[in-house]
Structure formats: C-alpha cells, structure tokens
Design an enzyme around this catalytic site. Structure first.
Site, mmCIF file in Angstrom:
data_model
loop_
_atom_site.group_PDB
_atom_site.id
_atom_site.type_symbol
_atom_site.label_atom_id
_atom_site.label_comp_id
_atom_site.label_asym_id
_atom_site.label_seq_id
_atom_site.Cartn_x
_atom_site.Cartn_y
_atom_site.Cartn_z
ATOM 1 N N LYS A 57 33.949 38.752 19.771
ATOM 2 C CA LYS A 57 33.817 38.597 21.227
ATOM 3 C C LYS A 57 35.152 38.181 21.847
ATOM 4 O O LYS A 57 35.605 38.752 22.832
ATOM 5 C CB LYS A 57 32.752 37.528 21.545
ATOM 6 N N ASN A 58 35.763 37.165 21.253
ATOM 7 C CA ASN A 58 36.964 36.617 21.875
ATOM 8 C C ASN A 58 38.207 37.472 21.657
ATOM 9 O O ASN A 58 39.304 37.108 22.076
ATOM 10 C CB ASN A 58 37.182 35.170 21.416
ATOM 11 N N ARG A 85 34.350 33.585 30.800
ATOM 12 C CA ARG A 85 35.662 32.944 30.785
ATOM 13 C C ARG A 85 36.789 33.966 30.618
ATOM 14 O O ARG A 85 37.849 33.869 31.229
ATOM 15 C CB ARG A 85 35.695 31.956 29.606
ATOM 16 N N ASP A 128 31.159 29.188 29.497
ATOM 17 C CA ASP A 128 30.374 28.048 29.033
ATOM 18 C C ASP A 128 30.790 26.740 29.675
ATOM 19 O O ASP A 128 31.974 26.489 29.875
ATOM 20 C CB ASP A 128 30.514 27.921 27.517
ATOM 21 N N ASP A 174 34.483 26.112 18.223
ATOM 22 C CA ASP A 174 33.286 26.939 18.426
ATOM 23 C C ASP A 174 32.251 26.732 17.310
ATOM 24 O O ASP A 174 31.102 27.158 17.448
ATOM 25 C CB ASP A 174 33.659 28.428 18.510
HETATM 26 N N1 EPU Z 1 43.802 24.014 28.629
HETATM 27 C C1 EPU Z 1 44.504 23.375 29.646
HETATM 28 N N2 EPU Z 1 45.182 24.153 30.540
HETATM 29 C C2 EPU Z 1 45.199 25.511 30.472
HETATM 30 C C3 EPU Z 1 44.483 26.152 29.443
HETATM 31 C C4 EPU Z 1 43.786 25.375 28.529
HETATM 32 O O1 EPU Z 1 44.523 22.159 29.728
HETATM 33 O O2 EPU Z 1 45.863 26.149 31.314
HETATM 34 C C5 EPU Z 1 43.109 23.181 27.624
HETATM 35 C C6 EPU Z 1 41.591 23.371 27.680
HETATM 36 O O3 EPU Z 1 41.006 22.515 28.626
HETATM 37 C C7 EPU Z 1 41.201 23.032 26.247
HETATM 38 C C8 EPU Z 1 42.385 23.525 25.425
HETATM 39 O O4 EPU Z 1 43.477 23.647 26.346
HETATM 40 O O5 EPU Z 1 41.096 21.649 26.085
HETATM 41 C C9 EPU Z 1 42.167 24.845 24.717
HETATM 42 O O6 EPU Z 1 41.778 25.843 25.621
HETATM 43 P P1 EPU Z 1 42.137 27.370 25.388
HETATM 44 O O7 EPU Z 1 42.904 27.850 26.551
HETATM 45 O O8 EPU Z 1 42.736 27.539 24.019
HETATM 46 O O9 EPU Z 1 40.695 28.016 25.363
HETATM 47 P P2 EPU Z 1 40.189 29.303 26.155
HETATM 48 O O10 EPU Z 1 41.187 30.381 26.077
HETATM 49 O O11 EPU Z 1 39.660 28.900 27.464
HETATM 50 C C10 EPU Z 1 39.107 30.384 24.037
HETATM 51 C C11 EPU Z 1 37.742 30.875 23.668
HETATM 52 C C12 EPU Z 1 36.805 29.708 23.437
HETATM 53 C C13 EPU Z 1 37.380 28.820 22.352
HETATM 54 C C14 EPU Z 1 38.798 28.380 22.732
HETATM 55 C C15 EPU Z 1 39.489 27.574 21.649
HETATM 56 C C16 EPU Z 1 37.614 32.953 24.854
HETATM 57 C C17 EPU Z 1 36.978 33.746 25.920
HETATM 58 N N3 EPU Z 1 37.221 31.701 24.729
HETATM 59 O O12 EPU Z 1 38.936 29.682 25.259
HETATM 60 O O13 EPU Z 1 35.583 30.268 22.977
HETATM 61 O O14 EPU Z 1 36.561 27.699 22.186
HETATM 62 O O15 EPU Z 1 39.620 29.539 23.004
HETATM 63 O O16 EPU Z 1 39.521 28.270 20.461
HETATM 64 O O17 EPU Z 1 38.443 33.442 24.105
HETATM 65 C C18 EPU Z 1 33.263 30.456 22.665
HETATM 66 O O18 EPU Z 1 33.468 31.587 22.216
HETATM 67 O O19 EPU Z 1 32.150 29.857 22.547
HETATM 68 C C19 EPU Z 1 34.363 29.773 23.346
HETATM 69 C C20 EPU Z 1 34.172 28.775 24.193
#
Ligand code: EPU
Length: 408
Positions: free
Chosen positions: A11-12, A81, A105, A293
């Site tokens: 998915k991601n 997201r 989420d 996750d």
């Molecule tokens: N963060 C910031 N500022 C930003 C971006 C992120 O402070 O500009 C913080 C977030 O608040 C968090 C941390 O950095 O504490 C990590 O966030 P990240 O940006 O890595 O996560 P994401 O890209 O929003 C993706 C996955 C998530 C997964 C995370 C970490 C997708 C669509 N989502 O989210 O997947 O948990 O990386 O591996 O790719 C899931 O599939 O259930 C899911 C939530």
C-alpha cells in the site's frame, strides 16, 4: 492457524508510485497492486488532475496528459494520507500546486513542515491557508537538504520534485524504507538520476524530462509481517510468499526470540510457533527499526505472551489508543508517555471492540483469535484500506471469522 498466504504489492508503495506517474506524460503501468480501498481513492485524486486511470485487478494504468491540473482539492484528497505525495510532482510539473491537507489514520500529529521546508530549499514558496498547501516556484534548483527526521512522506515529495529540478539535490537523513527504494527504482527507470537509494543520503541529479514506464510494486512487508505475527500470536504455522525476508528481518528476529521457528528463502518466509510466546520488548523506529505500523500486532502478541513486555512508540503518539480496546478484552496493559507495559495473560476474553485505524483493526482481530468466546470488531472498514482479502485469508488459514453487517 496453519497454511500459506500470498502477499501482493505494498500500500505505502503503490500510492506513491501512482503519484510519481504525474511526473511523465504518457501511460504508466503499475503491476502487483493491492486491491484495497486506497488505490481507487488515489485514482480519483489523479483523475481530478487530468489523468485517466484504469484499474484492472492488480494492474493500474495511468495516462498523464502533457498539461497537468495543479489544484488537487478533490474530496478524495482528505481520505488518505498518501494523497499529499502529489505535492512534489505537481510543483515539479506545474511549478505551482494547491493541495488539500491529507486525511488518513488518526494516529497522532502529522505535520508537513519537512515537506514544505524541503520544497522551499528547492526554491518554491510554500504556506498553508484554508486547509490547503499552496506551493509556487519560478524555477526549481537543486539544494542541500537536511531532514530533522527521516520522514517517509517528506523524502518522497522532495525526491520527486528534485528529479525534475535543475542541478543536484542532496537529501540528508533521508528515509530508507523499502518503499522509498521502490520509488527510486521506478524514478530511475523513468530516467531520473538518483544515487544512494536505500541509504540516508540521496543524491538527485535533476533532468528536464521523465518517461512513463511499467513497474512492479514490491511486496507489502507490513502485511507479510502481520501474518508472521498472526502465526506467532495464535501458536500457528504460516508460510508467507511475496515479501522479501530482508524487509522484515528485525520482525522475524523478534519473533524468533519470542520462541518461533523461522525459515526464510528468496521471497518467502515461514513462522511456526509451537508454544505460548515469550514476552519481548519492542521499540518503534524508522526502517530498519521495528515498524510503528506493527505496534498493535506487537501489543496483541504481548497481551498473551509469557512475561512482561515494554513497547516504546517513537513515531505516532496516538497509536496507544489501541490499548484501551485490548484492555476491554482483559489485557493487562498500561501506558506512560511513549511506553506501554504489558503483562501477558494466559487468556483474553471476547468483547465488542472498535478499530480506530487499519493496523489497530488488524491487531484487534489477532487478539480476538486468542480470546475465549466471540469477539466483535467494529469499524472494520479501516482494514479494507490496507489488507486485501483479509477475512478470506484468515478463513483459509483456519480462523473462525466471519464478516457481518455492512459490506459483508
Ligand atoms: N513528521 C513531522 N513533519 C513532517 C513529516 C513527518 O514532524 O513534515 C513526523 C510525523 O509526525 C511522525 C514522523 O515524522 O512522527 C514520521 O512520519 P513520516 O513522514 O515518516 O510518516 P508518513 O509519511 O506520514 C508513512 C506511512 C505510515 C507509516 C509511516 C512511518 C504512508 C501513506 N504512510 O507515513 O503508514 O506509519 O510512514 O513508517 O506511506 C499505515 O500504513 O498504517 C501508516 C500509517
């Protein structure tokens, strides 16, 4: 539960690869796509930008026009997201973007500061007003970018914008997740010049144009590891096909310490547990650390393990909301800030419980499989966003599970 399960694309990964299709005029074909709710949602986002998208089972064809619409404000944007990953491609293609803040989420605060700072370094202005991100650039020029944290989404957005910027971009403290590597592989096929994929320093030499290609999505390591947890938690024996074992190394090692017998080969691994699991500690961290996750699955295992486990959540603070539901089932668990302490019980007891996000929903199902009596998990539509054929797969593995009510 005993048997074999095939896992399809991540998915991601697929959602970001779909966003990357915006970078090149022509037809991009993505294969091994999971048949989950988020794929048609992302297709809706791309259609609103002028692409035509055809979903044919596990294959998605995206035809991107020469001129792409820069306003990504369709209602689908707020439902997932990954929709935010159109930001980088739109700035790269149109030099301006208006992008609705993403949904997804409710697992804690998810700011976009690193996405915006990265784009600013490349020369784009970026601000948030009335619920949308507005970004504009006369030109995009390569830059040295240091991320505060290896954010997956920020790395992806910056990478895609840098691919079409003028000059060289270096992203330091970049995310190293296998899904980032998958994106790099597709971008490289499209003609992008990227070095350091899979490391924390990515160097991108901008090119003026990219070509549409065909790409196969990597197997979903989170879904694969979920089945590994299912085997370990229910004292089962499950062979998982379609996921590279090196993408779940740490997970398999944790389950081995918990008492499981693990065997791995090319794109396959087997997890067999013939006794009650032993308690293990888990600390969530960016890849190659233990994935956030899988934190609910780690909690479900700990709830029935022999001994006391400490689980530390470093990414998404609200993910511990899941514990309230586990406690309804008799788990002995409590949290203190980033930590949860779980004292394993011989048995859990069935209760009505509520899924609050995809992974929490799956964690509750695993806990329900170890509970006495019939557990009702509500709001399972969350699970549809990430796990194709979840109930059917569980049934084939021998679980007594039935989907009832809406969308049964
Ligand atoms: N963060 C910031 N500022 C930003 C971006 C992120 O402070 O500009 C913080 C977030 O608040 C968090 C941390 O950095 O504490 C990590 O966030 P990240 O940006 O890595 O996560 P994401 O890209 O929003 C993706 C996955 C998530 C997964 C995370 C970490 C997708 C669509 N989502 O989210 O997947 O948990 O990386 O591996 O790719 C899931 O599939 O259930 C899911 C939530």
């Amino acid at each position: 539960m005993v048997g074999e399960v095939d896992v399809v694309g991540a998915k991601n990964s697929v959602l970001k690869l779909m966003a990357a299709a915006l970078l090149a005029e022509g037809t991009t074909t993505i294969t091994n796509c999971p048949e989950i709710l988020d794929v048609p949602l992302m297709a809706e986002v791309l259609r609103s930008l002028g692409c035509s998208v055809e979903i044919d089972g596990t294959t998605v064809h995206i035809t991107t026009p020469s001129e792409v619409e820069h306003r990504a404000t369709s209602s689908a944007m707020g439902k997932l997201r990954a929709s935010v990953c159109v930001l980088g491609p739109l700035v790269a293609r149109c030099r301006r973007a208006v992008v609705t803040l993403p949904g997804g989420d409710a697992i804690g605060s998810r700011p976009l500061d690193m996405h915006q700072n990265g784009l600013r370094q490349l020369g784009a202005s970026s601000h948030i007003e009335h619920g949308v991100v507005v970004a504009e650039a006369e030109d995009l020029s390569g830059a040295q970018i240091w991320l505060d944290f290896p954010s997956v989404g920020a790395t992806e957005n910056i990478l895609m914008a840098a691919a079409l910027a003028e000059g060289t971009t270096v992203i330091d403290n970049a995310a190293r997740e296998p899904e980032i590597v998958d994106l790099c592989v597709m971008l490289q096929q499209m003609g992008a010049k990227i070095e350091g994929s899979g490391t924390s320093t990515l160097t991108v030499y901008g090119v003026p144009k990219l070509e549409a290609v065909q790409h196969r999505v990597i197997g979903d390591r989170i879904v694969g590891a979920t089945w590994a947890f299912a085997a370990a938690t229910t004292c089962g024996d499950i062979t998982v096909r379609g996921v590279q074992p090196q993408h779940v190394n740490l997970v398999l090692e944790k389950l081995r310490i918990a008492g499981a017998e693990i065997t791995t080969s090319d794109e396959e691994f087997r997890v067999a547990m013939n006794r009650r699991p032993e308690a293990v500690d888990f600390v969530t961290l960016p890849f190659p650390g233990f994935p956030t996750d899988l934190q609910p699955m780690a909690l479900a295992l700990s709830a029935v393990a022999d001994g006391t486990s400490m689980i530390t959540e470093n990414l998404f603070e609200s993910r511990f909301r899941f514990i309230e539901e586990l406690v309804r089932m008799g788990a002995d668990a409590r949290t203190d800030g980033h930590h949860a302490v779980v004292r394993g019980q011989q048995h859990l007891s069935s209760a009505p419980v509520w899924a609050t996000d995809i992974r929490a929903g799956v964690g509750l199902v695993l806990a329900g499989l170890c509970a006495d009596g019939v557990t009702e998990v509500w709001d399972v539509f969350h699970i549809d966003r990430g796990y194709p054929d979840f109930v059917a797969n569980l049934g084939q593995l021998g679980a007594a599970i039935e989907r009832v009510g809406e969308n049964a």
